[in-house]
Structure formats: structure tokens, C-alpha cells
Design a protein around this motif. Structure first.
Motif, mmCIF file in Angstrom:
data_model
loop_
_atom_site.group_PDB
_atom_site.id
_atom_site.type_symbol
_atom_site.label_atom_id
_atom_site.label_comp_id
_atom_site.label_asym_id
_atom_site.label_seq_id
_atom_site.Cartn_x
_atom_site.Cartn_y
_atom_site.Cartn_z
ATOM 1 N N SER A 374 65.098 -10.406 37.206
ATOM 2 C CA SER A 374 64.330 -11.607 37.504
ATOM 3 C C SER A 374 65.233 -12.663 38.097
ATOM 4 N N ALA A 375 64.663 -13.518 38.956
ATOM 5 C CA ALA A 375 65.376 -14.645 39.558
ATOM 6 C C ALA A 375 65.120 -15.883 38.719
ATOM 7 N N ASP A 381 61.809 -18.430 50.048
ATOM 8 C CA ASP A 381 60.366 -18.349 49.860
ATOM 9 C C ASP A 381 59.892 -16.946 49.515
ATOM 10 N N THR A 382 60.813 -15.948 49.523
ATOM 11 C CA THR A 382 60.434 -14.564 49.267
ATOM 12 C C THR A 382 61.520 -13.859 48.459
ATOM 13 N N LEU A 383 61.087 -13.052 47.492
ATOM 14 C CA LEU A 383 61.994 -12.172 46.741
ATOM 15 C C LEU A 383 61.595 -10.734 47.024
ATOM 16 N N GLU A 426 68.317 -3.685 43.814
ATOM 17 C CA GLU A 426 68.745 -4.793 44.675
ATOM 18 C C GLU A 426 67.645 -5.843 44.732
ATOM 19 N N MET A 427 68.037 -7.097 44.505
ATOM 20 C CA MET A 427 67.130 -8.233 44.647
ATOM 21 C C MET A 427 67.621 -9.087 45.810
ATOM 22 N N SER A 428 66.775 -9.281 46.811
ATOM 23 C CA SER A 428 67.143 -10.056 47.995
ATOM 24 C C SER A 428 66.305 -11.323 48.055
ATOM 25 N N GLU A 429 66.962 -12.437 48.392
ATOM 26 C CA GLU A 429 66.286 -13.715 48.602
ATOM 27 C C GLU A 429 66.200 -13.982 50.100
#
Length: 452
Positions: A374-375, A381-383, A426-429
């Protein structure tokens, strides 16, 4: 606008000083009207100027108040101390923003409430204060064969029905009566018992063979055996051990032991594999936490991870990636050093690597959520969440989104242990489809050999 007003005033002054030019100058009434307009104009500008000053003062006051709050927040930027957990313990001592604490209950208690809580920017804790509730050991109906369960603190006891005995009423108590005719009424019970013992061959005496107990009533001999033994064949004076492990291997109440049943004289006992202890009910197996009990050989530069039936010594090294360097900020986290302004390859490298280790039993049912990413404070504006790794990772795992800020690693197929599986999430912002940052979470799952 001020320039035009000045021109009008200059023209009026010139006409008043040089009346010879009266034909080209305005009349007195026109001059008075112009002066009134100029006065109104100057009054409007004065009011606008004063209003601008008032707005500027308000902004300055707001900035001063904000600076004061930031200063106060810097002085006391920790969440309030959490209440102690009765019959449990709290893992994590830091109460700073974004830090997380975990809760564990003592054996015999179950956790009700949040398993972990995070110190938020509002200086409040997420979730709710948990509590440790006494486990109802009778909920699983451990007493067999009609026995009544009595719940106690961290244990239970069984009140067995007639004809059954043992910790869980698992052992039958057979009583056999053998009627013998043509027996002299003058023979006493002691004489009959002595005769029975004398007739037993030497090879048949021992812990698994016992003489029966006989009594004579009105010329009839009644013989019984101790619990766990039965009359063998036609010889009413010989009692042989009952093999409960074989007799109740697949009974209606299930196996006597979840792992291995060992027959003993007059009863049985359950045994567990290395790394496990027998539970209080005498039939299940409980994992030994070698890390908590210091029954491990991990060195100081390694961390002990308890697994089902054993332990693992793990050591985290920060990754080596071209054009980027990483530093360890905690035992299980590496963060990227600041990148030079003109180094685009460095800015595209992951911002951080987090390492987590899970211990699971063999043949765990699927689909099942294994881990969540979780962020805490999203910047874009997008995960976007994705699964990295090869064919083995995609064979057993997938990544799904549970809400706007959280992705979860799902186990999609059972795994037969012993095995070690690895997956990377992988979590990308992103901001308008432009990548702002990447965060890699590496999950290592240790699968035990047994499924209890």
C-alpha cells in the motif's frame, strides 16, 4: 489611469492661470464636474489599495500561524503512546510518523482487532486498539466418543462417557466377563489368579501381556482385564494389549494422532516430527519457535525467521544496479541515494527495495491473499501494481488491486512442501502517465513439509 487624471488636472490649472485661452478651455461647471470625477477616481484607488493591504496582512498572519504549527509539530511529531496489550505484546518502539507497530498474543489467546497500526501524519494511529481474547479450546470439540469438554485457561479437560478414557476420551475401557462352568466353588479368587499367572508361558509375559483379574461368584468365574487390554482368544486368564493406533486409524472421529501414533502398553501416545511439540490435547502438533526460544545458530549479522518445523537465517544485501546506489535504512529495506540532475538512468531505477519473509504450511488452500502493498502518501494521480519474476512466480502467484491505494499478492495454486517461493511486487507512481517512482517489494515464502 493615474496619468490621465494628472493630465486633466494640468489642463485645468493651465486654463485657470491663462484665461486668455478661454475659448479652448472648459467652463467653470465643466471644471467642477471633472474635479468631482477625479476625486471619485482617487477615492476608488485608495479603497482598493487599503483592501490590498488588508489581504496582504491576512496572508502574512496565515503564514505565521502555519509556521508556528509546523514548529510545534516538529517539536512533538510522534503519536501518543499505545496502551499495553494484556496477555500479549507489542512489536515496535517508534511512535514517529509512518512507523508501524505489530501486536502478538500469548499462547492460548487470539487477537481481536488490528494486527498492526501505523502512526499517521495527523499524529493518530490507524485501526483500532486490539485485545487478546482467551481461546475457547472446546470450540473444536476435542473430546471424542461423547465426552464433555471443560474449557480452562490455555487448556481444556474432558469428562469421558462410560467405557472411554484418555485425555480426549480416545481409549476404550473394555470389560470382558468370561463364564466358566464346572469350576469348584471352593476355589478362591486368589487361588484362581495365582493359577492363571502360573499357567502363562514365559514368552507371553511382559508389558503387552497381563494376567486377567478373576473372581468366583456362586461357582462361576468372572475375569476382567485392565483398561487398554482384552481377553485373548479362548484363554480367559491372558489379557493382551489393544493396539489403539491400528484399531482407530480411520475411525468416525478421525485419526487418534494428526502425525504419528505410537502404541504403548495399555494405551498409546502421539509423536510429532522434529521442530514440533505435541499440543495439550495430546494429538496435534505445534511448531517450535526456534527464534523466540533462541534454539538457532543465526549470527549477529543475520536475522532469524521462524518457519513451520524449523528456522531460516537471512541476511539482506542492497541490490547492485548500474547508474544507481542503495543504502540500507532498516534491516529489511534499502533506499536509493539521490540521483544527479542529468542522470536519467538513475531516476528510472527503483526508489526502494523492501524484503519480507513468510512461513506457511504445506498444501495451503488457494486462492488466498498472502501479502498487501500500500502507498501511505501517494504523490501522483495513479498507482500501478504488477508482478515481477519468472515463470515459477507466475505459476503460483498473481497481483490484484484491493482498493485505490493497495495491491495484494494472491496465491493461486496450493504448494507442496518443503519448498521456497519468491515473488516481487512492483508499485509505480504516475502523474499523467509519467513515472514518478518505483518501489519493489520482495516476498520470500518458506513452505513447510507438513500441513498441520
Amino acid at each position: 489611469m493615474f496619468a490621465s487624471a494628472g493630465f486633466v488636472i494640468t489642463l485645468l490649472c493651465f486654463c485657470l492661470l491663462h484665461p486668455a485661452f478661454g475659448q479652448d478651455c472648459p467652463t467653470k461647471q465643466e471644471i467642477q464636474g471633472s474635479l468631482k470625477q477625479i476625486q471619485k477616481l482617487l477615492s476608488a484607488h485608495e479603497a482598493s489599495y487599503l483592501q490590498s493591504l488588508r489581504n496582504l496582512k491576512k496572508k502574512i498572519n496565515l503564514l505565521q500561524n502555519s509556521a508556528g504549527k509546523q514548529s510545534a509539530k516538529a517539536v512533538n511529531s510522534t503519536c501518543p503512546k499505545l496502551d499495553p496489550l494484556t496477555n500479549g505484546r507489542k512489536l515496535g518502539k517508534s511512535h514517529s510518523i509512518s512507523h508501524e507497530v505489530h501486536f502478538l498474543c500469548d499462547p492460548g489467546y487470539e487477537l481481536v482487532g488490528s494486527e498492526s497500526r501505523v502512526c499517521q501524519e495527523t499524529l493518530t494511529w490507524s485501526g483500532q486498539q486490539p485485545l487478546c481474547r482467551d481461546i475457547n479450546e472446546c470450540a473444536s470439540s476435542p473430546c471424542l466418543n461423547g465426552g464433555t469438554c471443560v474449557d480452562e485457561v490455555n487448556q481444556f479437560s474432558c469428562v469421558c462417557a462410560k467405557g472411554w478414557a484418555g485425555a480426549t476420551c480416545q481409549s476404550p475401557v473394555p470389560t470382558f466377563f468370561v463364564t466358566m462352568t464346572n469350576t469348584s466353588a471352593a476355589t478362591s479368587p486368589a487361588t484362581a489368579a495365582a493359577a492363571a499367572a502360573a499357567t502363562l508361558p514365559a514368552a507371553t509375559t511382559g508389558p503387552f501381556v497381563r494376567p486377567s483379574r478373576c473372581s468366583i461368584v456362586q461357582g462361576t468365574t468372572h475375569c476382567t482385564c485392565e483398561p487398554g487390554y482384552t481377553i485373548s482368544g479362548r484363554d480367559s486368564y491372558t489379557c493382551t494389549d489393544i493396539d489403539e493406533c491400528e484399531l482407530f486409524h480411520n475411525g468416525q472421529a478421525g485419526r487418534l494422532c494428526l502425525h504419528t501414533c505410537v502404541n504403548t502398553p495399555g494405551g498409546y501416545r502421539c509423536s510429532c516430527p522434529a521442530g514440533y511439540n505435541v499440543t495439550r490435547d495430546g494429538r496435534s502438533c505445534k511448531d517450535i519457535d526456534e527464534c523466540a526460544t533462541r534454539q538457532n545458530n543465526c549470527t549477529k549479522d543475520h536475522m532469524c525467521v521462524n518457519t513451520y518445523g524449523g528456522f531460516q537465517c537471512v541476511h539482506v544485501d542492497c541490490p547492485k544496479i548500474p547508474h544507481a546506489t542503495y543504502v540500507k535504512t532498516s534491516p529489511m529495506r534499502c533506499e536509493r541515494n539521490p540521483c544527479p540532475v542529468d542522470n536519467k538512468a538513475c531516476s528510472q531505477a527503483p526508489n526502494s527495495f523492501s524484503y519480507h519473509y513468510l512461513a506457511v504450511v504445506s498444501n495451503l488452500s488457494a486462492p488466498r491473499v498472502m501479502f498487501r502493498v500500500s502507498a501511505l502518501r501517494p504523490m501522483g494521480d495513479t498507482l500501478r501494481f504488477s508482478l515481477l519474476g519468472g515463470r515459477q512466480a507466475r505459476r503460483h502467484f498473481t497481483v490484484q488491486r484491493s482498493d485505490r491505494l493497495t495491491g495484494q499478492l494472491m496465491l493461486v495454486s496450493p504448494v507442496q512442501g518443503p519448498a521456497t517461493l519468491e515473488a516481487e511486487v512492483e508499485m509505480s507512481e504516475l502523474e499523467k502517465r509519467v513515472q514518478l517512482g518505483r518501489y519493489i517489494t520482495k516476498i520470500t515464502m518458506f513452505v513447510s513439509q507438513y500441513d498441520f
